[in-house]
Design a protein around this motif. Structure first.
Motif, short mmCIF file in Angstrom:
data_model
loop_
_atom_site.label_atom_id
_atom_site.label_comp_id
_atom_site.label_asym_id
_atom_site.label_seq_id
_atom_site.Cartn_x
_atom_site.Cartn_y
_atom_site.Cartn_z
N ASP A 189 60.54 -47.42 -112.68
CA ASP A 189 59.92 -46.13 -112.37
C ASP A 189 60.94 -45.13 -111.86
O ASP A 189 60.71 -43.92 -111.88
N ASP A 190 62.06 -45.65 -111.38
CA ASP A 190 63.09 -44.81 -110.78
C ASP A 190 64.45 -45.44 -111.05
O ASP A 190 64.52 -46.61 -111.48
N ARG A 191 65.50 -44.71 -110.78
CA ARG A 191 66.84 -45.25 -110.95
C ARG A 191 67.14 -46.27 -109.86
O ARG A 191 67.05 -45.94 -108.67
N PRO A 192 67.51 -47.47 -110.20
CA PRO A 192 67.75 -48.47 -109.16
C PRO A 192 69.07 -48.30 -108.43
O PRO A 192 69.17 -48.60 -107.23
N PHE A 193 70.09 -47.83 -109.14
CA PHE A 193 71.43 -47.80 -108.56
C PHE A 193 71.95 -46.37 -108.51
O PHE A 193 72.54 -45.87 -109.47
N LYS A 194 71.71 -45.71 -107.39
CA LYS A 194 72.09 -44.31 -107.22
C LYS A 194 73.45 -44.23 -106.52
O LYS A 194 73.74 -45.00 -105.61
N LEU A 195 74.26 -43.27 -106.93
CA LEU A 195 75.58 -43.10 -106.34
C LEU A 195 75.54 -42.19 -105.12
O LEU A 195 76.43 -42.24 -104.28
N LEU A 196 74.52 -41.34 -105.02
CA LEU A 196 74.37 -40.48 -103.85
C LEU A 196 73.52 -41.19 -102.79
O LEU A 196 72.64 -41.98 -103.13
N PRO A 197 73.79 -40.93 -101.51
CA PRO A 197 73.04 -41.58 -100.43
C PRO A 197 71.54 -41.34 -100.55
O PRO A 197 71.10 -40.21 -100.75
N ASP A 198 70.76 -42.41 -100.44
CA ASP A 198 69.30 -42.29 -100.49
C ASP A 198 68.72 -43.09 -99.32
O ASP A 198 68.57 -44.32 -99.41
N PRO A 199 68.38 -42.42 -98.21
CA PRO A 199 67.87 -43.14 -97.04
C PRO A 199 66.51 -43.80 -97.27
O PRO A 199 66.07 -44.61 -96.45
N ASN A 200 65.85 -43.48 -98.38
CA ASN A 200 64.53 -44.06 -98.64
C ASN A 200 64.60 -45.49 -99.17
O ASN A 200 63.59 -46.20 -99.18
N VAL A 201 65.76 -45.91 -99.67
CA VAL A 201 65.87 -47.26 -100.23
C VAL A 201 67.03 -48.02 -99.59
O VAL A 201 67.75 -48.75 -100.25
N ILE A 202 67.22 -47.83 -98.29
CA ILE A 202 68.29 -48.53 -97.60
C ILE A 202 68.05 -50.03 -97.65
O ILE A 202 66.93 -50.52 -97.44
N PHE A 203 69.11 -50.77 -97.93
CA PHE A 203 69.07 -52.22 -97.82
C PHE A 203 69.55 -52.59 -96.42
O PHE A 203 70.71 -52.37 -96.07
N TRP A 204 68.64 -53.13 -95.62
CA TRP A 204 68.96 -53.40 -94.22
C TRP A 204 69.60 -54.78 -94.06
O TRP A 204 68.96 -55.72 -93.59
N SER A 205 70.86 -54.89 -94.43
CA SER A 205 71.60 -56.11 -94.12
C SER A 205 71.81 -56.16 -92.61
O SER A 205 71.70 -55.13 -91.93
N PRO A 206 72.11 -57.32 -92.04
CA PRO A 206 72.34 -57.38 -90.59
C PRO A 206 73.40 -56.39 -90.12
O PRO A 206 73.26 -55.76 -89.07
N ARG A 207 74.47 -56.24 -90.91
CA ARG A 207 75.54 -55.32 -90.47
C ARG A 207 75.08 -53.86 -90.55
O ARG A 207 75.47 -53.05 -89.70
N HIS A 208 74.23 -53.53 -91.53
CA HIS A 208 73.71 -52.17 -91.59
C HIS A 208 72.72 -51.91 -90.45
O HIS A 208 72.67 -50.80 -89.91
N GLU A 209 71.95 -52.91 -90.09
CA GLU A 209 71.05 -52.77 -88.95
C GLU A 209 71.85 -52.54 -87.66
O GLU A 209 71.50 -51.69 -86.85
N HIS A 210 72.94 -53.31 -87.48
CA HIS A 210 73.76 -53.16 -86.29
C HIS A 210 74.41 -51.78 -86.26
O HIS A 210 74.48 -51.14 -85.20
N ALA A 211 74.89 -51.33 -87.42
CA ALA A 211 75.52 -50.01 -87.49
C ALA A 211 74.52 -48.91 -87.13
O ALA A 211 74.85 -47.98 -86.37
N PHE A 212 73.31 -49.04 -87.67
CA PHE A 212 72.30 -48.01 -87.40
C PHE A 212 71.88 -48.01 -85.93
O PHE A 212 71.69 -46.95 -85.33
N GLU A 213 71.74 -49.20 -85.37
CA GLU A 213 71.36 -49.28 -83.95
C GLU A 213 72.46 -48.71 -83.06
O GLU A 213 72.17 -48.15 -82.00
N THR A 214 73.71 -48.86 -83.49
CA THR A 214 74.82 -48.26 -82.73
C THR A 214 74.71 -46.75 -82.75
O THR A 214 74.87 -46.09 -81.72
#
Length: 284
Positions: A14-39
């Protein structure tokens, strides 16, 4: 994505799966991304003078930044400065522009500084806090970083009127660790270095984006994903780019899922820059 219509019909997206521009609506929350965001969130809510987030190109820093900006409270005034370079006078111009303040060309440093200070006091009196976010902050000279540190000294009693969030590539961290910038380092109250993903996280990341686009998550074969990880070393932007190339090529023959051979062919045609060459180009 070029030829997305063909890709969508072959894979049912329905949509492009792999976008090159930042898209906060489809963030993949890996543990390191969660830690970065909480920081980032902690730095913002705790009124940290300087919050520091570093990571390689394409690691997801700007995406997290966009997500943070979506969640900001109404009492925050956000100024976003990207790719700033130049003298300290020019730095103040960038800052005032980011805060929607127009200054006449040729204004002296004293005028620029006084204008910024008056603005900060005005917002403080109205119950608002000012946060300046510098993306690609590795481009700021050491003298500029020291100037930013001095700006955080503008205060009203015990309350600081200005917070800084510095986001950049790993060399930003190296610069801040220089002996002459020890006072800048002392003002960093929250920091995180965002590393790339491992093989399992890369697989989960790709499956996540495929499902977020309306697919099943199985549109790329396991052995193909293994080669994608090897070529990208888990860097999200490189993963997205390589997956884009592979899916467009697979769609031309209605191949579903994308095979390892297709990924090998894409890597062989020279259009994609693998991680090792990407790093060499960055440092050359």
């Amino acid at each position: 994505m070029k030829n997305f219509g063909n890709v969508a019909s072959v894979f049912g997206f329905d949509d492009r799966p792999f976008k090159l521009l930042p898209d906060p609506n489809v963030i993949f929350w890996s543990p390191r991304h969660e830690h970065a965001f909480e920081t980032l969130r902690y730095g913002l809510t705790s009124c940290a003078p300087i919050t520091l987030l570093t990571g390689e190109i394409g690691a997801g820093k700007t995406t997290l930044l966009r997500k943070l900006m979506e969640e900001t409270a109404e009492d925050l005034i956000i100024g976003l400065v990207s790719n700033v370079m130049g003298t300290t006078d020019q730095l103040l111009h960038w800052i005032l522009n980011a805060l929607d303040v127009r200054i006449e060309s040729g204004a002296s440093y004293v005028t620029l500084f006084q204008t910024l200070q008056d603005l900060l006091i005005e917002h403080y009196a109205a119950g608002r806090r000012v946060v300046l976010i510098f993306d690609e902050a590795q481009n700021i000279r050491s003298s500029g970083l020291e100037e930013l540190r001095m700006l955080t000294n503008i205060n009203s009693g015990v309350d600081e009127l200005l917070q800084l969030i510095l986001i950049g590539q790993p060399e930003l961290r190296d610069t801040i660790n220089l002996p002459e910038l020890r006072q800048v380092k002392q003002r960093v109250a929250a920091n995180y270095h965002l590393t790339s993903m491992g093989p399992e996280e890369t697989t989960t990341y790709i499956r996540h984006l495929l499902r977020a686009a309306g697919g099943t998550g199985n549109e790329i074969a396991d052995d193909a994903i293994s080669d994608i990880f090897t070529a990208t070393q888990g860097t999200p932007r490189l993963i997205n780019q390589l997956c884009n190339f592979a899916m467009v090529r697979a769609a031309t023959t209605a191949e579903n899922p994308v095979s390892r051979k297709t990924v090998t062919d894409v890597l062989g045609d020279g259009m994609f820059l693998p991680y090792r060459l990407f790093q060499q180009e960055k440092t050359s």
